[in-house]
Design an enzyme around this catalytic site. Structure first.
Site, mmCIF file in Angstrom:
data_model
loop_
_atom_site.group_PDB
_atom_site.id
_atom_site.type_symbol
_atom_site.label_atom_id
_atom_site.label_comp_id
_atom_site.label_asym_id
_atom_site.label_seq_id
_atom_site.Cartn_x
_atom_site.Cartn_y
_atom_site.Cartn_z
ATOM 1 N N ASN A 90 0.800 -1.224 0.000
ATOM 2 C CA ASN A 90 0.000 0.000 0.000
ATOM 3 C C ASN A 90 0.831 1.272 0.000
ATOM 4 O OD1 ASN A 90 -1.548 2.213 1.653
ATOM 5 N ND2 ASN A 90 -3.150 0.841 0.923
ATOM 6 N N ASP A 112 -4.732 7.738 6.648
ATOM 7 C CA ASP A 112 -4.277 7.068 5.430
ATOM 8 C C ASP A 112 -2.799 7.417 5.274
ATOM 9 O OD1 ASP A 112 -4.019 5.948 2.862
ATOM 10 O OD2 ASP A 112 -6.020 6.551 2.258
#
Length: 306
Positions: free
Chosen positions: A122, A235
């Site tokens: 990610n 995030d």
């Protein structure tokens, strides 16, 4: 957006991190999910992902233009650059971490651990010793929107280290719900890692954890939760030269001092996914938020990158 509407100054110290007259600029829109901004000073360019559209885009401040850099991008998400100035990318599609060489060829740095495929790398950061650290949640295999739906092969959602010399992949932490953004403190004594598990379970974590870096960078000691995002989930995030953490959130960018105290907010019209410092003085904050790329000049400076 007015100054009053742009900032929430909770701690007076935050006022010294921002430029009161600066405006939030929307530089580009039309993405499906903008992510992974990385600044290349030698290119005077910002690269960022549009994950569902399978594109990596390039923004040039010199003429305020955005063009396609890579298409298809293998659902690339987070990016950074290594000590030699090469692009390091996390690709959801083939579930791997890659390096783009100077001649444009692609080198696979990691796609398996202990013989099993990674979940969906990610986000990624490079330490000064050349090691590459990345997170491996399952977001890219949950559906066919940001990757390819599949069953996970790894028993954990972890944080991994790739040795810069040998290429050995080592699991450093394996108890996250959904590890996401990560960054080192300015002196690299602390690694911060977001857990965005609350994206799919409201009772799961929505915090940034801190880990003391020990044993010459070969071990991590859990120092506990560092900061909690009170609107949305953490995030991507970055650290400035004072050790303050600038983190994505549903309401914009939340800014914490080096103790994890929330000191201020920058409100953004869309949910923020990631951010980075760029420009010649590393004082221009580039923000990816849902469909758009934004920028805002601040007085803070991001930690120097290669």
């Amino acid at each position: 957006m007015t100054e009053q509407g742009l900032y929430d100054i909770i701690d007076p110290r935050f006022a010294h991190k921002i430029v009161g007259s600066a405006q939030l600029e929307e530089l580009h829109t039309g993405c499906r999910w903008a992510e992974g901004p990385v600044w290349f000073s030698d290119h005077d360019a910002l690269y960022f992902s549009d994950i569902p559209n399978q594109r990596v885009l390039r923004y040039l401040p010199s003429d305020n233009s955005v063009s396609v850099y890579t298409e298809p991008s293998n659902f690339a998400n987070g990016h950074t650059r290594d000590r030699q100035g090469r692009l390091i990318s996390c690709e959801h599609g083939p579930r791997r971490v890659t390096r783009t060489e100077i001649d444009g060829t692609i080198t696979v740095l990691a796609d398996r651990f202990e013989g099993k495929r990674l979940n969906s790398p990610n986000d990624v950061v490079v330490k000064s010793d050349g090691s590459i650290w990345f997170t491996d949640p399952s977001y890219g295999i949950l559906s066919d929107y940001e990757g390819y739906r599949a069953e996970p092969e790894q028993p954990v959602h972890g944080v991994y280290r790739i040795d810069g010399r040998s290429g050995e992949v080592r699991l450093m932490v394996g108890d996250f719900v959904q590890p996401n953004g990560l960054a080192f403190s300015p002196d690299e004594s602390v690694l911060y890692v977001a857990d965005s598990g609350a994206s799919h379970n409201p009772d799961a974590p929505r915090h940034i954890r801190a880990f003391a870096v020990e044993d010459g960078g070969m071990a991590l000691r859990d120092a506990g939760p560092f900061a909690v995002i009170d609107n949305g989930i953490p995030d991507g995030f970055r650290v400035d030269t004072d050790g303050w953490v600038w983190c994505s959130a549903a309401d914009g960018v939340q800014v914490f001092d080096d103790t994890g105290t929330l000191c201020g907010r920058i409100f953004v019209p869309q949910t923020v996914s990631n951010l980075t410092f760029g420009g010649p003085r590393r004082n221009r904050l580039f923000i990816t938020a849902t469909t758009s790329l934004y920028a805002l000049y601040v007085t803070a400076r991001g930690v120097q990158t290669p």
